[in-house]
Design a protein around this motif. Sequence first.
Motif, PDB file in Angstrom:
ATOM      1  N   VAL A  58       0.858  -1.178   0.000  1.00  0.00           N
ATOM      2  CA  VAL A  58       0.000   0.000   0.000  1.00  0.00           C
ATOM      3  C   VAL A  58       0.897   1.233   0.000  1.00  0.00           C
ATOM      4  O   VAL A  58       1.768   1.381   0.850  1.00  0.00           O
ATOM      5  N   ALA A  59       0.664   2.119  -0.948  1.00  0.00           N
ATOM      6  CA  ALA A  59       1.433   3.361  -1.025  1.00  0.00           C
ATOM      7  C   ALA A  59       0.759   4.418  -0.136  1.00  0.00           C
ATOM      8  O   ALA A  59      -0.456   4.605  -0.202  1.00  0.00           O
ATOM      9  N   GLU A  60       1.560   5.017   0.687  1.00  0.00           N
ATOM     10  CA  GLU A  60       1.027   6.065   1.557  1.00  0.00           C
ATOM     11  C   GLU A  60       1.348   7.424   0.952  1.00  0.00           C
ATOM     12  O   GLU A  60       2.419   7.619   0.414  1.00  0.00           O
ATOM     13  N   GLY A  61       0.443   8.323   1.108  1.00  0.00           N
ATOM     14  CA  GLY A  61       0.796   9.623   0.574  1.00  0.00           C
ATOM     15  C   GLY A  61      -0.322  10.535   0.347  1.00  0.00           C
ATOM     16  O   GLY A  61      -1.401  10.693   0.354  1.00  0.00           O
TER      17      GLY A  61
END
Length: 85
Positions: free
Chosen positions: A82-85
């Motif tokens: 999961v990419a956080e941002g």
Amino acid sequence: MAGSSHGHTPAAWTGVTIAIIGFCVAGAFMVMAQPVGFWAGMVIVALSGVVGAAMRAAGLGQPKEVHPVHKVTATAKPEPVVAEG
């Protein structure tokens, strides 16, 4: 890979040593602008793989079943990234 003794065998050391010598020969002849010597060095590099494989076949390499990294369990499922941002 340090924990699995990766590359700590006579076959690995011999293959890498011959490859380094081959790259040094090829590099020296490349600087001297001698194509025949360069290709001779590349032949030495190719022979390093053959020598390493022959030594491993002769029992001087490390068998794959020694590495616990190569054993894959059937129940393990990778978690999604999961990419956080």
